[in-house]
Structures are given as C-alpha cells and as structure tokens.
Motif scaffolding. Sequence first.
Motif, mmCIF file in Angstrom:
data_model
loop_
_atom_site.group_PDB
_atom_site.id
_atom_site.type_symbol
_atom_site.label_atom_id
_atom_site.label_comp_id
_atom_site.label_asym_id
_atom_site.label_seq_id
_atom_site.Cartn_x
_atom_site.Cartn_y
_atom_site.Cartn_z
ATOM 1 N N PRO A 65 0.818 -1.220 0.000
ATOM 2 C CA PRO A 65 0.000 0.000 0.000
ATOM 3 C C PRO A 65 0.854 1.274 0.000
ATOM 4 C CG PRO A 65 -0.619 -1.436 1.851
ATOM 5 C CD PRO A 65 0.499 -2.103 1.114
ATOM 6 N N PHE A 66 1.977 1.250 0.683
ATOM 7 C CA PHE A 66 2.881 2.400 0.720
ATOM 8 C C PHE A 66 3.392 2.713 -0.687
ATOM 9 C CE2 PHE A 66 7.416 3.698 0.973
ATOM 10 C CZ PHE A 66 7.240 4.974 1.500
ATOM 11 N N LYS A 67 3.915 1.688 -1.365
ATOM 12 C CA LYS A 67 4.451 1.881 -2.714
ATOM 13 C C LYS A 67 3.362 2.314 -3.685
ATOM 14 C CE LYS A 67 7.082 -1.378 -4.238
ATOM 15 N NZ LYS A 67 7.714 -2.655 -4.539
ATOM 16 N N GLU A 68 2.192 1.672 -3.599
ATOM 17 C CA GLU A 68 1.092 2.017 -4.498
ATOM 18 C C GLU A 68 0.638 3.464 -4.301
ATOM 19 O OE1 GLU A 68 -1.810 -1.034 -3.728
ATOM 20 O OE2 GLU A 68 -0.822 -2.459 -5.098
ATOM 21 N N ALA A 69 0.617 3.931 -3.058
ATOM 22 C CA ALA A 69 0.218 5.314 -2.775
ATOM 23 C C ALA A 69 1.228 6.303 -3.360
ATOM 24 C CB ALA A 69 0.073 5.527 -1.263
ATOM 25 N N GLY A 74 2.473 9.968 -7.951
ATOM 26 C CA GLY A 74 3.612 10.373 -8.779
ATOM 27 C C GLY A 74 4.845 10.747 -7.979
ATOM 28 N N ILE A 75 4.959 10.218 -6.773
ATOM 29 C CA ILE A 75 6.074 10.570 -5.881
ATOM 30 C C ILE A 75 7.195 9.551 -6.016
ATOM 31 C CG2 ILE A 75 6.776 10.908 -3.474
ATOM 32 C CD1 ILE A 75 3.832 11.695 -2.921
ATOM 33 N N PRO A 76 8.400 9.999 -6.354
ATOM 34 C CA PRO A 76 9.532 9.074 -6.429
ATOM 35 C C PRO A 76 9.887 8.525 -5.049
ATOM 36 C CG PRO A 76 10.045 11.147 -7.534
ATOM 37 C CD PRO A 76 8.768 11.353 -6.785
ATOM 38 N N TYR A 77 10.278 7.246 -5.032
ATOM 39 C CA TYR A 77 10.707 6.589 -3.792
ATOM 40 C C TYR A 77 12.049 7.140 -3.337
ATOM 41 C CZ TYR A 77 11.236 2.743 -0.457
ATOM 42 O OH TYR A 77 11.368 2.000 0.682
ATOM 43 N N THR A 78 12.933 7.407 -4.309
ATOM 44 C CA THR A 78 14.251 7.942 -4.002
ATOM 45 C C THR A 78 14.775 8.684 -5.219
ATOM 46 O OG1 THR A 78 16.382 7.414 -2.951
ATOM 47 C CG2 THR A 78 15.624 5.917 -4.698
ATOM 48 N N SER A 79 15.957 9.255 -5.081
ATOM 49 C CA SER A 79 16.547 10.040 -6.167
ATOM 50 C C SER A 79 18.015 9.675 -6.323
ATOM 51 C CB SER A 79 16.424 11.533 -5.845
ATOM 52 O OG SER A 79 16.952 12.322 -6.887
ATOM 53 N N PHE A 80 18.452 9.550 -7.580
ATOM 54 C CA PHE A 80 19.846 9.272 -7.889
ATOM 55 C C PHE A 80 20.449 10.459 -8.617
ATOM 56 C CE2 PHE A 80 18.156 4.715 -8.422
ATOM 57 C CZ PHE A 80 18.347 4.420 -7.080
ATOM 58 N N THR A 117 10.310 -0.776 -12.758
ATOM 59 C CA THR A 117 9.743 -2.094 -13.072
ATOM 60 C C THR A 117 9.535 -2.971 -11.829
ATOM 61 O OG1 THR A 117 11.767 -3.387 -13.533
ATOM 62 C CG2 THR A 117 10.864 -2.065 -15.358
ATOM 63 N N CYS A 118 9.811 -2.446 -10.656
ATOM 64 C CA CYS A 118 9.710 -3.221 -9.414
ATOM 65 C C CYS A 118 8.754 -2.567 -8.424
ATOM 66 C CB CYS A 118 11.088 -3.384 -8.785
ATOM 67 S SG CYS A 118 12.265 -4.210 -9.865
ATOM 68 N N GLY A 119 7.869 -1.686 -8.960
ATOM 69 C CA GLY A 119 6.857 -1.062 -8.114
ATOM 70 C C GLY A 119 7.192 0.324 -7.612
ATOM 71 N N ASN A 120 8.248 0.946 -8.150
ATOM 72 C CA ASN A 120 8.672 2.253 -7.656
ATOM 73 C C ASN A 120 8.869 3.256 -8.781
ATOM 74 O OD1 ASN A 120 9.340 1.336 -4.811
ATOM 75 N ND2 ASN A 120 10.683 0.022 -6.012
ATOM 76 N N LEU A 121 8.680 4.510 -8.438
ATOM 77 C CA LEU A 121 9.124 5.598 -9.295
ATOM 78 C C LEU A 121 10.440 6.087 -8.718
ATOM 79 C CD1 LEU A 121 5.802 7.600 -9.769
ATOM 80 C CD2 LEU A 121 6.801 5.849 -11.266
#
Length: 129
Positions: A65-69, A74-80, A117-121
């Motif tokens: 649910p965290f990742k889906e939200a 449109g919120i990235p999980y992290t930044s490189f 491709t693993c559930g994250n932006l």
Amino acid sequence: MRINLTSVLVDDQAKALAFYTDVLGFVKKEDIPIGTDRWLTVVSPEDPGGTELVLEPSGHPAATPFKEALVADGIPYTSFAVDDVRAEHKRLSDLGVTFTQEPMDAGPVTVAVFDDTCGNLIQIAQQHG
C-alpha cells in the motif's frame, strides 16, 4: 556520521538486480541468502566503497500500500544523482525504460522520473552550478 545503507522496496529481487545492474548500471556488492530472500545490495561503479542501495524485498504488509500510494501520487521513492539528466533520459529511454516525468528544470536542478519495473518511481537529478 555518514549514510552507509539506503534501501528501495522491490517486488522481485532477481528482476530488481537485473534492472538496477544491467539497465541503470549499478554493480552488485552483496548477495547473501536469508531464508527465501536475499541481503542484496548494489553500489555505484564510480564509488564502489560508498553508499549501498539495498534491494529490499517488499513482503511486509505495509510495503505494497505504501508503494502504491507513492506511485498513484507520482512521488519518487528515491533520487539518484546524474551528471546529465537529458543524456541519461535518452540512454534509459533507448533501453526501454518508461518515464513518468520527462526532464524538466526545477530551479537549481534538472529532474526526470522513471518506473523501475519493481513497483517504484525513481527520480534522477542533475545539480546545476
């Protein structure tokens, strides 16, 4: 004090390892079986002794649910960090990576966001100046 580890929750560790190494260009550092999962980390080839990214299994009930939200908003999980967002956008697009946000200038940075491709932006960012 410094950052030693950070993580990204992934739906499938093998698929994540392939994407994060073969497509993004990270290098596998640790791969230790732990039950049905693995302690699996990657690092930047530019800093192999630097911060490790844990490809963390998303089996915890709160993970999906965290990742889906985050994705829904449109919120990235992290930044490189990258040297040139537009060049990296083209390289990754040519490899079939789907971007949800094209490169755009945002004050002192240029950013873009892609689907890992693993559930994250994931955001890539280039600092200016």
